[in-house]
Scaffold this motif. Structure first.
Motif, PDB file in Angstrom:
ATOM      1  N   ALA A 294      -8.603  73.624  32.180  1.00  0.00           N
ATOM      2  CA  ALA A 294      -9.266  74.826  32.233  1.00  0.00           C
ATOM      3  C   ALA A 294      -8.683  75.729  31.191  1.00  0.00           C
ATOM      4  O   ALA A 294      -9.147  76.520  30.604  1.00  0.00           O
ATOM      5  CB  ALA A 294      -8.874  75.449  33.652  1.00  0.00           C
ATOM      6  N   VAL A 295      -7.372  75.570  30.905  1.00  0.00           N
ATOM      7  CA  VAL A 295      -6.767  76.314  29.854  1.00  0.00           C
ATOM      8  C   VAL A 295      -7.517  76.033  28.334  1.00  0.00           C
ATOM      9  O   VAL A 295      -7.934  76.930  27.614  1.00  0.00           O
ATOM     10  CB  VAL A 295      -5.223  75.719  29.537  1.00  0.00           C
ATOM     11  CG1 VAL A 295      -4.549  76.576  28.162  1.00  0.00           C
ATOM     12  CG2 VAL A 295      -4.541  75.571  30.754  1.00  0.00           C
ATOM     13  N   MET A 296      -7.730  74.712  28.038  1.00  0.00           N
ATOM     14  CA  MET A 296      -8.579  74.378  26.949  1.00  0.00           C
ATOM     15  C   MET A 296     -10.069  74.933  26.779  1.00  0.00           C
ATOM     16  O   MET A 296     -10.306  75.573  26.088  1.00  0.00           O
ATOM     17  CB  MET A 296      -8.540  72.782  26.821  1.00  0.00           C
ATOM     18  CG  MET A 296      -7.268  72.313  26.415  1.00  0.00           C
ATOM     19  SD  MET A 296      -7.527  70.390  26.605  1.00  0.00           S
ATOM     20  CE  MET A 296      -8.118  69.934  24.971  1.00  0.00           C
ATOM     21  N   GLU A 297     -10.684  75.027  28.095  1.00  0.00           N
ATOM     22  CA  GLU A 297     -12.110  75.465  28.157  1.00  0.00           C
ATOM     23  C   GLU A 297     -11.847  77.116  27.922  1.00  0.00           C
ATOM     24  O   GLU A 297     -12.801  77.802  27.556  1.00  0.00           O
ATOM     25  CB  GLU A 297     -12.578  75.127  29.738  1.00  0.00           C
ATOM     26  CG  GLU A 297     -13.013  73.931  29.728  1.00  0.00           C
ATOM     27  CD  GLU A 297     -13.399  73.459  30.934  1.00  0.00           C
ATOM     28  OE1 GLU A 297     -13.356  74.184  32.034  1.00  0.00           O
ATOM     29  OE2 GLU A 297     -13.945  72.242  31.261  1.00  0.00           O
ATOM     30  N   ARG A 298     -10.931  77.868  28.245  1.00  0.00           N
ATOM     31  CA  ARG A 298     -10.700  79.118  27.968  1.00  0.00           C
ATOM     32  C   ARG A 298     -10.215  79.656  26.412  1.00  0.00           C
ATOM     33  O   ARG A 298     -10.665  80.389  26.009  1.00  0.00           O
ATOM     34  CB  ARG A 298      -9.473  79.668  28.855  1.00  0.00           C
ATOM     35  CG  ARG A 298      -9.529  80.090  30.337  1.00  0.00           C
ATOM     36  CD  ARG A 298      -8.729  81.171  30.687  1.00  0.00           C
ATOM     37  NE  ARG A 298      -7.318  80.555  30.524  1.00  0.00           N
ATOM     38  CZ  ARG A 298      -6.613  80.033  31.177  1.00  0.00           C
ATOM     39  NH1 ARG A 298      -6.978  79.635  32.553  1.00  0.00           N
ATOM     40  NH2 ARG A 298      -5.287  79.516  31.018  1.00  0.00           N
ATOM     41  N   GLY A 299      -9.755  78.557  25.953  1.00  0.00           N
ATOM     42  CA  GLY A 299      -9.365  78.625  24.585  1.00  0.00           C
ATOM     43  C   GLY A 299      -8.020  79.123  24.345  1.00  0.00           C
ATOM     44  O   GLY A 299      -7.588  79.683  23.345  1.00  0.00           O
ATOM     45  N   ASP A 300      -7.350  78.888  25.431  1.00  0.00           N
ATOM     46  CA  ASP A 300      -5.934  79.453  25.344  1.00  0.00           C
ATOM     47  C   ASP A 300      -5.036  78.142  25.085  1.00  0.00           C
ATOM     48  O   ASP A 300      -5.609  77.066  24.929  1.00  0.00           O
ATOM     49  CB  ASP A 300      -5.270  79.938  26.949  1.00  0.00           C
ATOM     50  CG  ASP A 300      -5.927  81.213  26.821  1.00  0.00           C
ATOM     51  OD1 ASP A 300      -6.067  82.053  25.967  1.00  0.00           O
ATOM     52  OD2 ASP A 300      -6.013  81.707  28.279  1.00  0.00           O
ATOM     53  N   LEU A 301      -3.690  78.169  24.813  1.00  0.00           N
ATOM     54  CA  LEU A 301      -2.768  77.086  24.620  1.00  0.00           C
ATOM     55  C   LEU A 301      -2.256  76.689  25.713  1.00  0.00           C
ATOM     56  O   LEU A 301      -1.815  77.414  26.745  1.00  0.00           O
ATOM     57  CB  LEU A 301      -1.673  77.768  23.556  1.00  0.00           C
ATOM     58  CG  LEU A 301      -1.871  78.096  22.230  1.00  0.00           C
ATOM     59  CD1 LEU A 301      -0.810  78.375  21.263  1.00  0.00           C
ATOM     60  CD2 LEU A 301      -3.007  77.133  21.351  1.00  0.00           C
ATOM     61  N   VAL A 302      -2.323  75.071  25.883  1.00  0.00           N
ATOM     62  CA  VAL A 302      -1.665  74.373  27.015  1.00  0.00           C
ATOM     63  C   VAL A 302      -0.160  74.544  26.813  1.00  0.00           C
ATOM     64  O   VAL A 302       0.412  74.879  25.591  1.00  0.00           O
ATOM     65  CB  VAL A 302      -2.211  72.987  26.722  1.00  0.00           C
ATOM     66  CG1 VAL A 302      -1.408  71.839  27.561  1.00  0.00           C
ATOM     67  CG2 VAL A 302      -3.443  72.847  26.848  1.00  0.00           C
ATOM     68  N   SER A 303       0.551  74.619  27.852  1.00  0.00           N
ATOM     69  CA  SER A 303       1.793  74.888  27.691  1.00  0.00           C
ATOM     70  C   SER A 303       2.876  73.856  26.725  1.00  0.00           C
ATOM     71  O   SER A 303       2.296  72.743  26.723  1.00  0.00           O
ATOM     72  CB  SER A 303       2.500  74.670  29.290  1.00  0.00           C
ATOM     73  OG  SER A 303       2.611  73.416  29.755  1.00  0.00           O
ATOM     74  N   ASP A 304       3.839  74.336  26.411  1.00  0.00           N
ATOM     75  CA  ASP A 304       4.530  73.582  25.380  1.00  0.00           C
ATOM     76  C   ASP A 304       5.057  72.285  25.998  1.00  0.00           C
ATOM     77  O   ASP A 304       5.114  71.213  25.501  1.00  0.00           O
ATOM     78  CB  ASP A 304       6.049  74.540  25.156  1.00  0.00           C
ATOM     79  CG  ASP A 304       5.414  75.646  24.186  1.00  0.00           C
ATOM     80  OD1 ASP A 304       4.337  75.500  23.269  1.00  0.00           O
ATOM     81  OD2 ASP A 304       6.210  76.687  23.933  1.00  0.00           O
ATOM     82  N   ASP A 305       5.619  72.291  27.120  1.00  0.00           N
ATOM     83  CA  ASP A 305       5.868  71.075  28.077  1.00  0.00           C
ATOM     84  C   ASP A 305       5.104  70.035  28.017  1.00  0.00           C
ATOM     85  O   ASP A 305       5.507  69.064  27.560  1.00  0.00           O
ATOM     86  CB  ASP A 305       6.426  71.531  29.639  1.00  0.00           C
ATOM     87  CG  ASP A 305       7.763  72.295  29.662  1.00  0.00           C
ATOM     88  OD1 ASP A 305       8.297  72.591  28.510  1.00  0.00           O
ATOM     89  OD2 ASP A 305       7.997  72.631  30.854  1.00  0.00           O
ATOM     90  N   ILE A 306       3.773  70.354  28.316  1.00  0.00           N
ATOM     91  CA  ILE A 306       2.748  69.195  28.280  1.00  0.00           C
ATOM     92  C   ILE A 306       2.548  68.785  26.921  1.00  0.00           C
ATOM     93  O   ILE A 306       2.551  67.605  26.746  1.00  0.00           O
ATOM     94  CB  ILE A 306       1.640  69.889  29.075  1.00  0.00           C
ATOM     95  CG1 ILE A 306       1.533  70.246  30.537  1.00  0.00           C
ATOM     96  CG2 ILE A 306       0.252  68.949  28.785  1.00  0.00           C
ATOM     97  CD1 ILE A 306       0.538  70.633  31.111  1.00  0.00           C
TER      98      ILE A 306
END
Ligand code: AMP
Length: 228
Positions: free
Chosen positions: A61-73
């Motif tokens: 969902a984060v990628m679909e919004r165009g935001d950055l995925v969390s640093d940890d992942i």
């Protein structure tokens, strides 16, 4: 220092630039030209989403919004891939790091492996041109060759010039709305890394509004210099 110079055996490059700057296209060319490994966290995340892993489920969902995925992942995914033996000959980091925490984690991982980032190349572009560049792009499902509705169609309609496949993919996040958010995330969180690498003396700027082959010549010269 004993005054002798030794040739670098591995170049480890970071490609910096907003979505659409040509990081993937240029990384593929360097991969072919120098036997380096392209390491794209976007590709690794898309594979995790497709495979339905825990990381993929959290990232989708984060990628679909165009935001950055969390640093940890992202750092965990990157660390796993970087540990594979083919990376020892040199890596082109495409789309990583994107935050200061990722840049610091990358420096630590490289140091652990007795290596370092040899150059960080900033692909300099006009934001206004990026939406058109991204909105029309598609890739061959067989070999990953990149195409564009306006700028680079296959010579024979619907057939990849490179491998003959007739299957192509368009990314779900390559639409005008998501691109605007991806550009915002780039300026807020990733553009400060230009100064980060500048302070470390490894930053090079390249005009990436030029033709693909002209940009590629500039990058080739930078890698050759790093390996000299
Ligand atoms: P890309 O293929 O590099 O354009 O990445 C596509 C999407 O994956 C981005 O918009 C982010 O949501 C996510 N992504 C890729 N790399 C990273 C990263 N290094 N840090 C955070 N998110 C990332």
């Amino acid at each position: 220092m004993d005054g002798t110079t030794t040739a670098q055996t591995a170049a480890n490059l970071v490609l910096l630039g907003p979505p659409g700057a040509g990081k993937g296209t240029q990384a593929r060319k360097l991969e072919e030209g120098f036997g380096l490994i392209q390491l794209s966290t976007g590709d690794l995340l898309r594979a995790a989403v497709a495979a339905g892993t825990e990381a993929g489920k959290a990232a989708k969902a984060v990628m679909e919004r165009g935001d950055l995925v969390s640093d940890d992942i992202v750092i965990a995914i990157l660390r796993d891939r970087l540990g594979e033996p083919d990376c020892a000959n040199g890596v082109i980091f495409d789309g990583f790091p994107r935050t200061a925490a990722q840049a610091e984690a990358l420096d630590a991982l490289m140091a652990e492996a007795g290596s370092s980032i040899t150059s960080a190349i900033s692909l300099e572009v006009d934001d206004a041109a990026m939406v058109d560049r991204i909105s029309g792009r598609f890739t061959c499902a067989g070999c990953g060759e990149g195409y564009h509705d306006s700028f680079k169609q296959p010579a024979k309609d619907g057939v990849c010039d490179n491998c003959g496949s007739s299957e192509f993919n368009r990314r779900a996040d390559d639409n005008a709305e998501t691109v605007a958010q991806r550009l915002k995330a780039y300026h807020a969180q990733t553009a400060p890394l230009i100064a980060y690498y500048g302070e470390r003396g490894v930053l090079k700027g390249v005009d990436a509004m030029a033709q693909i082959d002209t940009v590629s010549e500039s990058l080739t010269a930078i890698v050759q210099e790093a390996l000299a």
